[in-house]
Design a protein around this motif. Structure first.
Motif, PDB file in Angstrom:
ATOM      1  N   VAL A 123     -12.336  24.546 -21.755  1.00  0.00           N
ATOM      2  CA  VAL A 123     -11.850  24.687 -20.382  1.00  0.00           C
ATOM      3  C   VAL A 123     -10.793  23.619 -20.149  1.00  0.00           C
ATOM      4  CG1 VAL A 123     -14.003  25.659 -19.507  1.00  0.00           C
ATOM      5  CG2 VAL A 123     -13.670  23.186 -19.468  1.00  0.00           C
ATOM      6  N   VAL A 174     -17.508  27.597 -14.090  1.00  0.00           N
ATOM      7  CA  VAL A 174     -16.144  27.999 -14.372  1.00  0.00           C
ATOM      8  C   VAL A 174     -16.076  29.518 -14.418  1.00  0.00           C
ATOM      9  CG1 VAL A 174     -14.177  27.672 -15.931  1.00  0.00           C
ATOM     10  CG2 VAL A 174     -15.910  25.893 -15.739  1.00  0.00           C
ATOM     11  N   GLU A 178     -11.397  31.901 -17.340  1.00  0.00           N
ATOM     12  CA  GLU A 178     -10.760  30.613 -17.582  1.00  0.00           C
ATOM     13  C   GLU A 178     -11.354  29.878 -18.777  1.00  0.00           C
ATOM     14  OE1 GLU A 178     -11.179  28.488 -13.966  1.00  0.00           O
ATOM     15  OE2 GLU A 178      -9.799  29.759 -12.828  1.00  0.00           O
ATOM     16  N   ILE A 179     -12.260  30.510 -19.500  1.00  0.00           N
ATOM     17  CA  ILE A 179     -12.911  29.880 -20.647  1.00  0.00           C
ATOM     18  C   ILE A 179     -12.345  30.474 -21.928  1.00  0.00           C
ATOM     19  CG2 ILE A 179     -15.096  29.428 -21.810  1.00  0.00           C
ATOM     20  CD1 ILE A 179     -16.503  29.804 -19.150  1.00  0.00           C
TER      21      ILE A 179
END
Length: 241
Positions: A123, A174, A178-179
């Motif tokens: 991340v 998260v 977005e990972i």
């Protein structure tokens, strides 16, 4: 002198991990013995009849007693006794919070329900362009997911460990998009954290997504960015064979 130095460094590489491992194991055995042996009756302790002490005897006794307690707890009478003890602890204001937290942690770690970390990812933290290694758990329905719900992009709880002690870190939620998922195992990620990036796993050609399926690239944004470049290529721009 250069050859002697290389021999010395080779010996350090071979002996240092072995010596440190033996020291940690010996210290752990001595620590368990110091806790268990004082409670063993003298007539049952081999140290009473031998002119020397037997290291590890307290550890063996602790393992046998722990297994026996687990066996007794598995039946109806044992569960009733444990339930009675938990009800007593539940009436103690300070002790009950500590006991419940520790019990939940150990049940999560030692259970076979697959609730532990199952994926390593990246991340952007603490700023854009800087990536941090995180351990990911499964997607779970929690109050946090419900309050911050976004269609087709759920929140995933990730643990970002600190270097060189992976037992401390930060818990973050998260977005799944977005990972960046990695193909390394949890053990390889832990070694990477402990070694401060010096012991990195070998590069693997295939990556695995959250669902366990193999993908060609970890970051979908990179694939989307590279797709238009291939589509704009015309026949006239291709080299003649």
């Amino acid at each position: 002198m250069a050859r002697i130095r290389n021999y010395f460094l080779t010996g350090v590489v071979v002996c240092a991990p072995l010596a440190i491992t033996l020291y940690i194991a010996w210290s752990f055995i001595g620590w368990v013995d110091s806790w268990v042996k004082p409670y063993i009756p003298a007539r049952y302790s081999p140290d009473t009849y031998l002119p020397f002490t037997i290291p590890g005897f307290g550890l063996i006794v602790a393992l046998v007693l722990t297994t026996l307690i687990g066996f007794l707890t598995a039946n109806f009478v044992g569960r009733a006794v444990v339930g009675f003890g938990e009800r007593l602890l539940g009436r103690m204001p300070l002790v009950r919070g500590i006991y419940r937290s520790l019990k939940q942690i150990f049940e999560t770690i030692l259970s076979n329900k697959g609730d532990m970390f199952d994926q390593v990812g990246l991340v952007e933290y603490p700023r854009k362009g800087v990536w941090s290694l995180v351990f990911m758990g499964g997607e779970k329905e929690t109050e946090i997911n419900e309050k911050l719900h976004v269609a087709d992009d759920p929140l995933i709880g990730v643990f970002m460990p600190c270097t060189p002690n992976p037992t401390t870190g930060f818990l973050m939620y998260v977005r799944k998009s977005e990972i960046v998922l990695l193909d390394m195992t949890i053990e390889e990620g832990a070694r990477l954290i402990v070694s401060a990036g010096l012991v990195a796993p070998a590069v693997k050609k295939t990556l695995v997504d959250v669902n366990g399926e193999k993908v060609e690239i970890a970051n979908p944004a990179l694939a989307a960015a590279s797709q238009p470049a291939r589509s704009k290529r015309t026949a006239s721009s291709r080299p003649n064979r």
